[in-house]
Design an enzyme around this catalytic site. Structure first.
Site, PDB file in Angstrom:
ATOM      1  N   TYR A  25     145.389 -47.708  65.797  1.00 49.09           N
ATOM      2  CA  TYR A  25     146.169 -48.865  66.510  1.00 49.09           C
ATOM      3  C   TYR A  25     147.686 -49.025  65.544  1.00 49.09           C
ATOM      4  O   TYR A  25     148.648 -48.841  66.132  1.00 49.09           O
ATOM      5  CB  TYR A  25     145.576 -49.994  66.985  1.00 49.09           C
ATOM      6  CG  TYR A  25     146.680 -51.178  67.177  1.00 49.09           C
ATOM      7  CD1 TYR A  25     147.495 -51.117  68.114  1.00 49.09           C
ATOM      8  CD2 TYR A  25     146.701 -52.094  66.388  1.00 49.09           C
ATOM      9  CE1 TYR A  25     148.627 -52.132  68.634  1.00 49.09           C
ATOM     10  CE2 TYR A  25     148.033 -53.130  66.508  1.00 49.09           C
ATOM     11  CZ  TYR A  25     148.698 -53.061  67.846  1.00 49.09           C
ATOM     12  OH  TYR A  25     149.687 -54.136  67.659  1.00 49.09           O
ATOM     13  N   SER A 107     155.717 -61.256  66.383  1.00 48.12           N
ATOM     14  CA  SER A 107     155.532 -60.672  67.832  1.00 48.12           C
ATOM     15  C   SER A 107     155.346 -61.782  68.815  1.00 48.12           C
ATOM     16  O   SER A 107     154.531 -62.448  68.423  1.00 48.12           O
ATOM     17  CB  SER A 107     154.653 -59.631  67.382  1.00 48.12           C
ATOM     18  OG  SER A 107     154.168 -59.377  68.793  1.00 48.12           O
ATOM     19  N   THR A 156     163.181 -57.245  72.439  1.00 49.29           N
ATOM     20  CA  THR A 156     162.873 -56.057  72.698  1.00 49.29           C
ATOM     21  C   THR A 156     163.228 -55.445  73.651  1.00 49.29           C
ATOM     22  O   THR A 156     162.510 -55.972  74.811  1.00 49.29           O
ATOM     23  CB  THR A 156     161.640 -55.753  72.014  1.00 49.29           C
ATOM     24  OG1 THR A 156     161.413 -56.593  71.024  1.00 49.29           O
ATOM     25  CG2 THR A 156     160.955 -54.434  72.012  1.00 49.29           C
ATOM     26  N   HIS A 276     161.087 -48.049  68.222  1.00 52.23           N
ATOM     27  CA  HIS A 276     159.831 -48.467  68.389  1.00 52.23           C
ATOM     28  C   HIS A 276     158.604 -47.918  67.241  1.00 52.23           C
ATOM     29  O   HIS A 276     157.695 -47.892  67.641  1.00 52.23           O
ATOM     30  CB  HIS A 276     159.162 -48.773  69.500  1.00 52.23           C
ATOM     31  CG  HIS A 276     158.206 -50.029  69.986  1.00 52.23           C
ATOM     32  ND1 HIS A 276     159.018 -51.199  70.523  1.00 52.23           N
ATOM     33  CD2 HIS A 276     157.044 -50.590  69.636  1.00 52.23           C
ATOM     34  CE1 HIS A 276     158.032 -52.100  70.510  1.00 52.23           C
ATOM     35  NE2 HIS A 276     157.035 -51.723  70.269  1.00 52.23           N
TER      36      HIS A 276
HETATM   37  C1  LIG Z   1     151.035 -51.668  65.285  1.00 53.15           C
HETATM   38  C2  LIG Z   1     152.492 -52.059  65.768  1.00 53.15           C
HETATM   39  C3  LIG Z   1     152.484 -52.999  66.773  1.00 53.15           C
HETATM   40  C4  LIG Z   1     154.065 -53.485  67.075  1.00 53.15           C
HETATM   41  N1  LIG Z   1     154.292 -54.407  67.990  1.00 53.15           N
HETATM   42  C5  LIG Z   1     155.507 -54.474  68.003  1.00 53.15           C
HETATM   43  C6  LIG Z   1     155.693 -55.827  68.934  1.00 53.15           C
HETATM   44  O1  LIG Z   1     154.965 -56.556  69.240  1.00 53.15           O
HETATM   45  N2  LIG Z   1     156.825 -56.094  69.312  1.00 53.15           N
HETATM   46  C7  LIG Z   1     158.067 -55.247  68.966  1.00 53.15           C
HETATM   47  O2  LIG Z   1     159.076 -55.412  69.171  1.00 53.15           O
HETATM   48  N3  LIG Z   1     157.890 -54.121  68.103  1.00 53.15           N
HETATM   49  C8  LIG Z   1     156.548 -53.936  67.783  1.00 53.15           C
HETATM   50  N4  LIG Z   1     156.469 -52.892  66.911  1.00 53.15           N
HETATM   51  C9  LIG Z   1     157.390 -52.103  66.442  1.00 53.15           C
HETATM   52  C10 LIG Z   1     158.089 -52.363  65.181  1.00 53.15           C
HETATM   53  O3  LIG Z   1     158.661 -53.658  65.107  1.00 53.15           O
HETATM   54  C11 LIG Z   1     159.063 -51.474  64.518  1.00 53.15           C
HETATM   55  O4  LIG Z   1     159.896 -51.234  65.440  1.00 53.15           O
HETATM   56  C12 LIG Z   1     158.357 -50.207  63.968  1.00 53.15           C
HETATM   57  O5  LIG Z   1     157.132 -50.556  63.567  1.00 53.15           O
HETATM   58  C13 LIG Z   1     159.264 -49.704  62.927  1.00 53.15           C
HETATM   59  O6  LIG Z   1     158.647 -48.442  62.486  1.00 53.15           O
HETATM   60  P1  LIG Z   1     157.961 -48.244  61.082  1.00 53.15           P
HETATM   61  O7  LIG Z   1     156.341 -49.049  61.448  1.00 53.15           O
HETATM   62  O8  LIG Z   1     157.757 -46.929  60.761  1.00 53.15           O
HETATM   63  O9  LIG Z   1     158.464 -49.199  60.044  1.00 53.15           O
HETATM   64  C14 LIG Z   1     155.035 -52.712  66.394  1.00 53.15           C
HETATM   65  C15 LIG Z   1     154.756 -51.541  65.745  1.00 53.15           C
HETATM   66  C16 LIG Z   1     153.498 -51.153  65.096  1.00 53.15           C
HETATM   67  C17 LIG Z   1     153.174 -50.203  64.145  1.00 53.15           C
END
Ligand SMILES: Cc1cc2nc3c(=O)[nH]c(=O)nc-3n(C[C@H](O)[C@H](O)[C@H](O)COP(=O)(O)O)c2cc1C
Length: 382
Positions: A25, A107, A156, A276
């Protein structure tokens, strides 16, 4: 236990400690994971052109991000369900960010609520917003974020519909939740993780629970959340959020110049160039590849932040050299959280900070806010 020297080591530790479904996940991306991998490949392909004969005995790594101080140019971005990798994971992460002096973004789909974070920290944090179909829910979330003193709302824009993450589908980590028997057995095999989870303050999406009090536990709440995303978000929706939210508004998920300009026109204080983390539109370009043109087009009209693939301080310098005012990270600190809770997050931040300082020193740059033009280039052709 092996020695941890970089974020990759924290990832390996997270891999060992987490049940397969939970690790996948965090780690995985959407569909064929083309964009997930592009984010890293394009960062790796960039060259840093160093200066010598520069006094680097004093370095400046501090920036502001929408008026909040950051000791290095990175905020901890919103990551849903941190509480699934470590008990009270969002609280542990927010406290680590506060101690380090960087912004933390919660989040909307978190296991600890914004009220929990406000109680556990003194520094204002950011609250992320996904738009739900029910406007009353969004309005109430915004009012709660205001009441707990959040300094910024991060809206977002790229999750108006769910993408497919095939590993999550195979593992049954989707709404309605139907974990495969092999996954349940795998969770039991990760006994320390399973025992730790019992210490969680919350076993549900506590941030969303006040919005749907009838859904008493995680499965119906997850289903309600899953079915409730608003796929009609347009500029009017953003104008509506802007009219309700009194402080800084950050729009997350901008990948094009024309959308960046629209964000400026709508009164955003900052944008996050983000795909994302490769978890939504697969085949989208890497964020580092679209960053320069977006930053150039909007200039000083809005703060331009960047995320997507950040695994080291070198990546921060590359993004800053290509026009970002600061960066956000998702997985890098999540691997730390999974490896060792709040201490693991601090470890991740220390590693990135040291690499940032090493990169600045080795490259002959003294101020992270002023990486000279021409520093970050494509590899010179041989
Ligand atoms: C497990 C996971 C859950 C995430 N949940 C959210 C979220 O709830 N809201 C959101 O805007 N972005 C979410 N993201 C995206 C992150 O905010 C971010 O844009 C992204 O992880 C950046 O890439 P990186 O993981 O390579 O740093 C999530 C990312 C991951 C890996």
């Amino acid at each position: 236990m092996s020695v941890i020297v970089n974020v990759g080591d924290l990832r390996d530790r997270a891999h060992r400690k987490l049940p397969k479904a939970v690790f996948q996940y965090v780690d995985g991306g959407a569909y064929d994971e083309l964009t997930l991998h592009r984010n890293r490949e394009d960062l790796n392909a960039l060259a840093l052109n160093e200066h010598v004969m520069v006094d680097v005995s004093k370095l400046d790594t501090a920036v502001t991000m929408v008026s909040d101080k950051a000791s290095m140019p990175m905020a901890m971005g919103p990551v849903g369900m941190c509480g699934m990798v470590w008990p009270n994971g969002e609280i542990a992460a927010a406290q680590a960010a506060e101690a380090f002096g960087i912004p933390f973004c919660l989040s909307l789909f978190s296991i600890n609520s914004m009220e929990d974070i406000a109680k556990a920290t003194k520094t204002p944090f950011w609250q992320q917003l996904y738009m739900m179909k029910d406007r009353a829910v969004n309005q109430h979330v915004i009012e709660r974020a205001d009441a707990v003193g959040c300094s910024a709302l991060v809206m977002t824009l790229d999750v108006h519909v769910h993408s497919q993450r095939w590993a999550d589908n195979r593992n049954g980590l989707v709404a309605p939740l139907h974990l495969m028997p092999s996954n349940v057995a795998n969770m039991a095999l990760h006994l320390p993780w399973a025992v730790r989870m019992l210490a969680s303050k919350s076993q549900t999406f506590a941030n969303m629970a006040p919005e749907h009090p009838e859904a008493k536990w995680v499965i119906p709440l997850a289903e309600w959340v899953n079915n409730g995303l608003d796929n009609s978000i347009d500029t009017d929706t953003i104008a509506w959020v802007r009219s309700l939210w009194p402080r800084k508004l950050i729009l997350k998920g901008i990948m094009r110049v024309d959308d960046a300009q629209r964000a400026v026109d709508l009164g955003a204080d900052a944008i996050i160039v983000s795909n994302h983390g490769g978890r939504q539109l697969d085949s989208a370009p890497s964020t580092i590849s679209v960053l320069p043109q977006i930053a150039r087009a909007v200039g000083d009209q809005v703060e331009v932040f960047w995320d997507g693939g950040l695994r080291s301080g070198f990546d921060i310098v590359k993004a800053m050299g290509r026009g970002a005012k600061a960066c956000l990270s998702g997985r890098a600190w999540m691997y730390g959280l999974a490896a060792n809770g709040g201490k693991g997050v601090t470890k991740a931040l220390n590693i990135i900070d040291q690499e940032l300082k090493d990169c600045l020193s080795l490259g002959g740059f003294t101020d992270v806010k002023a990486i000279p033009e021409g520093t970050v280039t494509a590899q010179p052709a041989l």
